[in-house]
Design an enzyme around this catalytic site. Structure first.
Site, PDB file in Angstrom:
ATOM      1  N   HIS D  17       0.856  -1.191   0.000  1.00 55.05           N
ATOM      2  CA  HIS D  17       0.000   0.000   0.000  1.00 55.05           C
ATOM      3  C   HIS D  17       0.893   1.241   0.000  1.00 55.05           C
ATOM      4  O   HIS D  17       2.099   1.169   0.130  1.00 55.05           O
ATOM      5  CB  HIS D  17      -0.977   0.010   1.181  1.00 55.05           C
ATOM      6  CG  HIS D  17      -0.439   0.519   2.475  1.00 55.05           C
ATOM      7  ND1 HIS D  17      -1.222   1.152   3.413  1.00 55.05           N
ATOM      8  CD2 HIS D  17       0.813   0.492   3.007  1.00 55.05           C
ATOM      9  CE1 HIS D  17      -0.478   1.481   4.459  1.00 55.05           C
ATOM     10  NE2 HIS D  17       0.742   1.109   4.246  1.00 55.05           N
ATOM     11  N   CYS D  36       5.575   7.116   4.023  1.00 57.94           N
ATOM     12  CA  CYS D  36       4.445   6.226   3.715  1.00 57.94           C
ATOM     13  C   CYS D  36       3.790   6.594   2.394  1.00 57.94           C
ATOM     14  O   CYS D  36       2.944   5.863   1.895  1.00 57.94           O
ATOM     15  CB  CYS D  36       3.402   6.280   4.837  1.00 57.94           C
ATOM     16  SG  CYS D  36       4.048   5.712   6.413  1.00 57.94           S
ATOM     17  N   HIS D  42       5.012   0.426  -0.403  1.00 61.18           N
ATOM     18  CA  HIS D  42       5.771  -0.437   0.497  1.00 61.18           C
ATOM     19  C   HIS D  42       4.764  -1.479   0.954  1.00 61.18           C
ATOM     20  O   HIS D  42       3.735  -1.646   0.303  1.00 61.18           O
ATOM     21  CB  HIS D  42       6.390   0.381   1.645  1.00 61.18           C
ATOM     22  CG  HIS D  42       5.390   1.088   2.479  1.00 61.18           C
ATOM     23  ND1 HIS D  42       4.773   2.261   2.081  1.00 61.18           N
ATOM     24  CD2 HIS D  42       4.842   0.783   3.682  1.00 61.18           C
ATOM     25  CE1 HIS D  42       3.914   2.648   2.994  1.00 61.18           C
ATOM     26  NE2 HIS D  42       3.929   1.771   3.977  1.00 61.18           N
ATOM     27  N   HIS D  44       3.211  -4.542   4.187  1.00 62.73           N
ATOM     28  CA  HIS D  44       3.124  -5.007   5.565  1.00 62.73           C
ATOM     29  C   HIS D  44       2.608  -6.447   5.633  1.00 62.73           C
ATOM     30  O   HIS D  44       1.901  -6.908   4.742  1.00 62.73           O
ATOM     31  CB  HIS D  44       2.167  -4.118   6.376  1.00 62.73           C
ATOM     32  CG  HIS D  44       2.596  -2.691   6.482  1.00 62.73           C
ATOM     33  ND1 HIS D  44       3.706  -2.313   7.201  1.00 62.73           N
ATOM     34  CD2 HIS D  44       2.075  -1.538   5.966  1.00 62.73           C
ATOM     35  CE1 HIS D  44       3.842  -0.991   7.120  1.00 62.73           C
ATOM     36  NE2 HIS D  44       2.881  -0.509   6.368  1.00 62.73           N
ATOM     37  N   ASP D  82      -5.116 -10.448   0.502  1.00 63.93           N
ATOM     38  CA  ASP D  82      -3.806 -11.082   0.657  1.00 63.93           C
ATOM     39  C   ASP D  82      -3.036 -11.074  -0.661  1.00 63.93           C
ATOM     40  O   ASP D  82      -3.595 -11.374  -1.723  1.00 63.93           O
ATOM     41  CB  ASP D  82      -3.984 -12.529   1.140  1.00 63.93           C
ATOM     42  CG  ASP D  82      -2.641 -13.182   1.468  1.00 63.93           C
ATOM     43  OD1 ASP D  82      -1.738 -12.486   1.964  1.00 63.93           O
ATOM     44  OD2 ASP D  82      -2.501 -14.392   1.208  1.00 63.93           O
ATOM     45  N   HIS D  83      -1.762 -10.773  -0.584  1.00 62.31           N
ATOM     46  CA  HIS D  83      -0.903 -10.683  -1.764  1.00 62.31           C
ATOM     47  C   HIS D  83      -1.481  -9.726  -2.803  1.00 62.31           C
ATOM     48  O   HIS D  83      -1.377  -9.952  -4.002  1.00 62.31           O
ATOM     49  CB  HIS D  83      -0.626 -12.075  -2.352  1.00 62.31           C
ATOM     50  CG  HIS D  83       0.406 -12.831  -1.556  1.00 62.31           C
ATOM     51  ND1 HIS D  83       0.120 -13.378  -0.341  1.00 62.31           N
ATOM     52  CD2 HIS D  83       1.717 -13.108  -1.803  1.00 62.31           C
ATOM     53  CE1 HIS D  83       1.217 -13.966   0.142  1.00 62.31           C
ATOM     54  NE2 HIS D  83       2.183 -13.818  -0.717  1.00 62.31           N
ATOM     55  N   GLU D 127      -0.754  -3.268  11.777  1.00 60.45           N
ATOM     56  CA  GLU D 127      -0.007  -2.955  10.554  1.00 60.45           C
ATOM     57  C   GLU D 127       1.467  -3.277  10.760  1.00 60.45           C
ATOM     58  O   GLU D 127       2.146  -3.779   9.872  1.00 60.45           O
ATOM     59  CB  GLU D 127      -0.197  -1.472  10.263  1.00 60.45           C
ATOM     60  CG  GLU D 127       0.327  -1.034   8.926  1.00 60.45           C
ATOM     61  CD  GLU D 127       0.023   0.443   8.698  1.00 60.45           C
ATOM     62  OE1 GLU D 127      -0.933   0.738   7.978  1.00 60.45           O
ATOM     63  OE2 GLU D 127       0.745   1.304   9.252  1.00 60.45           O
TER      64      GLU D 127
END
Lengths: 137, 137, 137, 137, 137, 137
Positions: D17, D36, D42, D44, D82-83, D127
């Site tokens: 994100h 950010c 980047h 998490h 996810d992913h 996060e």
């Protein structure tokens, strides 16, 4: 200072159990509880967190001495639950399915009369890293 | 790049067991294993870490695809150990005391033939937060 | 005291990446790397553990001052990797698939020349709780 | 037993994100969100904890079967998040900044209609180890 | 089975300390150890992991009974280090700077003569989540 | 969106302390606080979790910028408490016993005036893995 503070004490016990409602048929138990119903039991490292909330004593700076709380948990819970088979060795689960919810409620009911009624009590019980329960919610 | 890299895969299983050597008397077992010998079993959330070391494949950047490693662990270990009673349900422990050392050795022996011989294999098994074992050391 | 002691320093960085070998076709990449190959990237909280082993300095009691080691990791690794897209922002991965193995090797190669050659260096990199790598093994 | 019990289910997803409000200028976004906001994303390892509170069913001993809850979370949240790249791949964040607060709210809104209205729902989303959010508070 | 297995036992102690080399000037100590040198001490929750490796006893399935190992650690280490000021209360640190490296070495030297010489011994000591040491490396 | 969201920020500090009420006799302090009363102090790695709840800002998607919250915690708490002796170096504990309850209350009182009154504030402070406190409860 009359606002409440909560203190928490974490303890651990290791126990075998299976999910099974003796009032239901074998098939119904298998359908409802899947692999958790396997006949020879499985087990968990239970992580128990006891929360006690109340006003801080101005002499000690304690809500409750966590050493005393820990001794109480050992005497009343761990001595009976640790290294046990919950279904076979702990009478409270003779007719009660030892789900994480029910174990948390049973622990609450054992400890509640032993802790000063001016103090709030809450139980959190971790069955695995993924599943845990809290009572009262 | 011909130096070795190790990759690790962590998995979990929940099982009942008791420490007991069927070749010894009841008293001797009680003396040696204390509360871990209780007749109706207790249990643990076992945390299994599988380490595979070797040269990185230059096409994939993998020592071994951890998805394939995870599938192997599920098929050969978790399907047989998870939600089981190690003493009663897993034949390897019929005559072998399921200490954390012996469980680690058994897992190693199951997985070793299934992983390419050019790769090193090591098993770490956590029985509780406080006790764990590693094989080979 | 001439036996070696190891000190470890743990640091964290958050980064996006995708597994992709630019030398392979799109289909081949998809077959090899599955959901890790998705075109818009995903990401991780990487946990980096740097191990330095050597003889303890008798004046300081240190193998290496972990404050200095931490500053080095921040300057050379975290400033470049944290809050980055490894594939797009870190030149080392322009033609190198950023698997956890390859990232560990890249970090090792950056730090090795900067740490006294009398000291051993090892990198452990955790991509998730379940997957991690170590170099050299 | 008519007092409420809460059960919790923990799941994980890995996503890329960036923090960015499309309604603001590039400079304003950079000022508000710092690193950010970096353009190439980047990521998490998100840790999601879903809390469901209600009365325990006397037949099963469950508030809700956590296997069913887990399947629901996988189907409705993990399969989509996810992913993924939250900004690009998840339509809910097309015009909504994917802060940990907003992601928690979005997950709540997806799950709320799918869980019996007699049950309370709360979402906690981690996060990083240092930053997490809870909704409703 | 003549290959070695390692077992690990984790224990905890809480202690105050400051980094200070009595042979150096105040200024030199301040320069070398920064805030860790502050005169009134600070403290840590130390996490101690003791690793013992050897051949598994075929009767018990143990390398060493971790209950016996734990008792030894309590008697020889925790009784002396827990709730202490390492610099003032533990004679080993009268003239030795209590860095995490030196504490690990001291623990090793206390335990080594007490564990069967056929067994390997290694100490890992965590001072914080970020800093830890291992001896011998 | 007018329902409240909570954000949490976790920080760490290392400090020495002893439990002691200066208004009581030495014997009474020893009786009440046991090994926590030892004269030369012991110490802990304190884990501090600050919870701020309020309405999400529609421009930023934040309840509060956790970077700003973290800076505030560093400036007002960690700069004074980290690597300190709470009893000797932090004036708030000159006449106040530094139990985990009292430290949590002191932190709350320092931070409360510095955070917008429209936002709720709660402090959780972990002294060890086993003991922690929350204020207000």
């Amino acid at each position: 200072m009359t606002e409440k503070v909560a203190v928490y004490r974490r303890e651990y016990f290791n126990a075998a159990h299976r999910l099974n409602n003796p009032a239901l048929s074998e098939e119904e138990n298998k359908r409802l509880f899947g692999k958790c119903n396997r006949p020879n039991y499985h087990g968990h490292n239970y992580e128990l967190v006891v929360r006690v909330a109340g006003v801080v004593d101005t002499v000690t700076g304690y809500v409750i001495d966590t050493k005393i709380l820990s001794d109480l948990i050992h005497e009343k819970i761990l001595n009976r639950f640790d290294h046990s088979n919950l279904n076979l060795d702990v009478p409270e689960f003779k007719d009660l399915n030892p789900t994480v919810e029910n174990i948390a409620i049973v622990i609450y009911r054992i400890l509640r009369p032993l802790i000063n009624q001016s103090l709030d009590l809450k139980i959190t019980l971790h069955e695995t890293d993924k599943n845990f329960a809290e009572f009262p919610a």
